[in-house]
Design an enzyme around this catalytic site. Structure first.
Site, PDB file in Angstrom:
ATOM      1  N   ALA A  61      18.724 -19.451  20.247  1.00 43.98           N
ATOM      2  CA  ALA A  61      19.266 -19.192  18.907  1.00 43.98           C
ATOM      3  C   ALA A  61      18.794 -17.834  18.414  1.00 43.98           C
ATOM      4  O   ALA A  61      17.838 -17.262  18.948  1.00 43.98           O
ATOM      5  CB  ALA A  61      18.805 -20.271  17.923  1.00 43.98           C
ATOM      6  N   TYR A 126      21.540 -16.667   8.126  1.00 41.65           N
ATOM      7  CA  TYR A 126      21.034 -17.519   9.220  1.00 41.65           C
ATOM      8  C   TYR A 126      21.570 -18.951   9.071  1.00 41.65           C
ATOM      9  O   TYR A 126      22.161 -19.506  10.013  1.00 41.65           O
ATOM     10  CB  TYR A 126      19.503 -17.505   9.224  1.00 41.65           C
ATOM     11  CG  TYR A 126      18.881 -18.600  10.075  1.00 41.65           C
ATOM     12  CD1 TYR A 126      18.903 -18.535  11.471  1.00 41.65           C
ATOM     13  CD2 TYR A 126      18.268 -19.723   9.484  1.00 41.65           C
ATOM     14  CE1 TYR A 126      18.338 -19.545  12.249  1.00 41.65           C
ATOM     15  CE2 TYR A 126      17.705 -20.728  10.255  1.00 41.65           C
ATOM     16  CZ  TYR A 126      17.744 -20.629  11.629  1.00 41.65           C
ATOM     17  OH  TYR A 126      17.186 -21.639  12.397  1.00 41.65           O
TER      18      TYR A 126
HETATM   19  P1  NDP Z   1      12.780 -19.015  19.055  1.00 40.01           P
HETATM   20  O1  NDP Z   1      13.212 -17.851  18.232  1.00 40.01           O
HETATM   21  O2  NDP Z   1      11.333 -19.199  19.336  1.00 40.01           O
HETATM   22  O3  NDP Z   1      13.526 -18.982  20.455  1.00 40.01           O
HETATM   23  C1  NDP Z   1      14.875 -18.701  20.561  1.00 40.01           C
HETATM   24  C2  NDP Z   1      15.156 -18.347  21.996  1.00 40.01           C
HETATM   25  O4  NDP Z   1      16.546 -18.075  22.114  1.00 40.01           O
HETATM   26  C3  NDP Z   1      14.414 -17.116  22.522  1.00 40.01           C
HETATM   27  O5  NDP Z   1      13.733 -17.418  23.715  1.00 40.01           O
HETATM   28  C4  NDP Z   1      15.533 -16.125  22.783  1.00 40.01           C
HETATM   29  O6  NDP Z   1      15.311 -15.353  23.955  1.00 40.01           O
HETATM   30  C5  NDP Z   1      16.702 -17.040  23.039  1.00 40.01           C
HETATM   31  N1  NDP Z   1      17.964 -16.346  22.886  1.00 40.01           N
HETATM   32  C6  NDP Z   1      18.346 -15.453  21.929  1.00 40.01           C
HETATM   33  N2  NDP Z   1      19.581 -15.002  22.188  1.00 40.01           N
HETATM   34  C7  NDP Z   1      19.995 -15.621  23.314  1.00 40.01           C
HETATM   35  C8  NDP Z   1      21.174 -15.565  24.090  1.00 40.01           C
HETATM   36  N3  NDP Z   1      22.201 -14.775  23.755  1.00 40.01           N
HETATM   37  N4  NDP Z   1      21.266 -16.333  25.202  1.00 40.01           N
HETATM   38  C9  NDP Z   1      20.244 -17.124  25.563  1.00 40.01           C
HETATM   39  N5  NDP Z   1      19.095 -17.209  24.893  1.00 40.01           N
HETATM   40  C10 NDP Z   1      18.969 -16.475  23.776  1.00 40.01           C
HETATM   41  O7  NDP Z   1      13.387 -20.304  18.360  1.00 40.01           O
HETATM   42  P2  NDP Z   1      12.756 -21.751  18.147  1.00 40.01           P
HETATM   43  O8  NDP Z   1      12.315 -22.286  19.461  1.00 40.01           O
HETATM   44  O9  NDP Z   1      11.793 -21.680  17.029  1.00 40.01           O
HETATM   45  O10 NDP Z   1      14.022 -22.539  17.622  1.00 40.01           O
HETATM   46  C11 NDP Z   1      14.715 -23.501  18.425  1.00 40.01           C
HETATM   47  C12 NDP Z   1      15.876 -24.044  17.612  1.00 40.01           C
HETATM   48  O11 NDP Z   1      15.392 -24.684  16.433  1.00 40.01           O
HETATM   49  C13 NDP Z   1      16.877 -22.999  17.119  1.00 40.01           C
HETATM   50  O12 NDP Z   1      18.169 -23.520  17.229  1.00 40.01           O
HETATM   51  C14 NDP Z   1      16.542 -22.805  15.664  1.00 40.01           C
HETATM   52  O13 NDP Z   1      17.650 -22.397  14.916  1.00 40.01           O
HETATM   53  C15 NDP Z   1      16.091 -24.203  15.309  1.00 40.01           C
HETATM   54  N6  NDP Z   1      15.189 -24.260  14.162  1.00 40.01           N
HETATM   55  C16 NDP Z   1      14.035 -23.533  14.175  1.00 40.01           C
HETATM   56  C17 NDP Z   1      13.167 -23.584  13.096  1.00 40.01           C
HETATM   57  C18 NDP Z   1      11.908 -22.788  13.106  1.00 40.01           C
HETATM   58  O14 NDP Z   1      11.141 -22.930  12.135  1.00 40.01           O
HETATM   59  N7  NDP Z   1      11.614 -21.993  14.112  1.00 40.01           N
HETATM   60  C19 NDP Z   1      13.451 -24.428  11.925  1.00 40.01           C
HETATM   61  C20 NDP Z   1      14.684 -25.168  12.022  1.00 40.01           C
HETATM   62  C21 NDP Z   1      15.500 -25.086  13.114  1.00 40.01           C
HETATM   63  P3  NDP Z   1      14.758 -13.841  23.859  1.00 40.01           P
HETATM   64  O15 NDP Z   1      13.409 -13.958  23.268  1.00 40.01           O
HETATM   65  O16 NDP Z   1      14.778 -13.374  25.260  1.00 40.01           O
HETATM   66  O17 NDP Z   1      15.723 -13.118  22.963  1.00 40.01           O
END
Ligand code: NDP
Length: 275
Positions: A61, A126
């Site tokens: 994401a 977002y």
């Molecule tokens: P992170 O930001 O830690 O991780 C997101 C990951 O997505 C990164 O590893 C990133 O890779 C990868 N990513 C980005 N763009 C792409 C792409 N085009 N193709 C493949 N991978 C991609 O997120 P979280 O683990 O914290 O969040 C997980 C989920 O939970 C998400 O859907 C988020 O919206 C949701 N969420 C998160 C909250 C929070 O507090 N963090 C709260 C509520 C919901 P790279 O680093 O290489 O870009």
């Protein structure tokens, strides 16, 4: 049973990696953004062709809530087009999609926990992009679980807990907002809940809320983080108006977990216990 995980290097992705050994009945395939770019349909198709997953957990994401206000195209590309691409490839080979969404789809005007039936009304780019990603999935492929969660933290990646610990090593006094109420969610606990959904083999597709139990303000969360880490710091509660950010956040975003508990028999621990 093959479980493909996108966004493997994010906090949820790494949390899933940390628990996958507890589930030897599943073959987990972890793909970083380099290995599988969800914004690229060809990339999705070739990975699906290779691994033929039974389930896909989309942990990929765009999660930079404030930055999204100045780069909406990027947030939409990843959170909307990326989600749609995955739904399309899931449909092609009958893969169940487990997609993660957010409490930020709500505007925070409620004073009681949000249920899956409450009408979303995001306050920022977002949240809007995550909502539109949900809509694309619903339109494209019925075999989906959309799990909305909140305030995710872990030992991995960037999150509020790690920011607090870093700031505490640099400062004697810290001000944290105390008028936004929600629930922290331990990413490893969330990861286990997602695997429980898979293990259940149930076909009750749709939207589910999942966070840890209880509620607090960011100030309360910070206070507990310092308490469990034996850190002495002068922590001051402040109103949101004293901490302006590019993205407006919901004042209240506690999620009602009745549905996920009923359907999957999950017992959820209090956020303080899991910290
Ligand atoms: P992170 O930001 O830690 O991780 C997101 C990951 O997505 C990164 O590893 C990133 O890779 C990868 N990513 C980005 N763009 C792409 C792409 N085009 N193709 C493949 N991978 C991609 O997120 P979280 O683990 O914290 O969040 C997980 C989920 O939970 C998400 O859907 C988020 O919206 C949701 N969420 C998160 C909250 C929070 O507090 N963090 C709260 C509520 C919901 P790279 O680093 O290489 O870009």
């Amino acid at each position: 049973m093959v479980v493909l995980v996108t966004g493997a290097n994010g906090q949820l992705g790494q949390s899933l990696q940390s628990i996958c050994g507890n589930y030897p009945e599943f073959t987990f395939v972890f793909c970083s953004s380099q290995e599988l770019d969800i914004t690229n349909l060809d990339s999705c198709q070739s990975v699906y062709k290779k691994y033929k997953p039974d389930y896909c957990i989309n942990a990929a994401a765009y999660t930079a809530v404030d930055k999204a206000e100045s780069e909406p195209e990027k947030a939409y590309l990843i959170n909307v087009i990326g989600a749609k691409n995955l739904a399309e490839v899931c449909k092609e080979i009958n893969t169940v999609l487990i997609h993660i969404s957010t409490d930020f789809v709500f505007d925070g005007s409620k004073t009681k926990p949000y249920t899956e039936e409450d009408v979303p009304n995001p306050t920022g780019v977002y949240g809007q992009s995550k909502l539109e990603g949900e809509i694309e999935i619903k339109k494209t492929w019925e075999k989906h679980f959309i799990v909305r969660t909140s305030w995710v933290y872990s030992q991995f990646g960037n999150n509020f807990m790690k920011t607090m610990l870093r700031l505490a090593s640099e400062r004697d006094t810290l001000s944290v907002v105390n008028d936004q109420i929600g629930t922290p969610t331990n990413a490893v606990d969330l990861a286990n809940a997602l695997v429980t959904i898979i293990k259940s083999n149930k076909e009750d597709y749709g939207i589910y809320n999942y966070s840890n139990e209880g509620q607090c303000s960011w100030y309360d969360f910070a206070q507990k983080i310092f308490e469990v880490n034996n850190i002495n710091i002068n922590l001051l509660p402040i109103p949101t108006s004293n901490y302006p950010t590019p993205a407006k956040r919901p004042k209240y975003s506690v999620l009602d977990k009745s549905k996920i508990k009923d359907v999957f028999g999950l017992e959820i621990k209090k956020w303080e216990e899991l910290l």
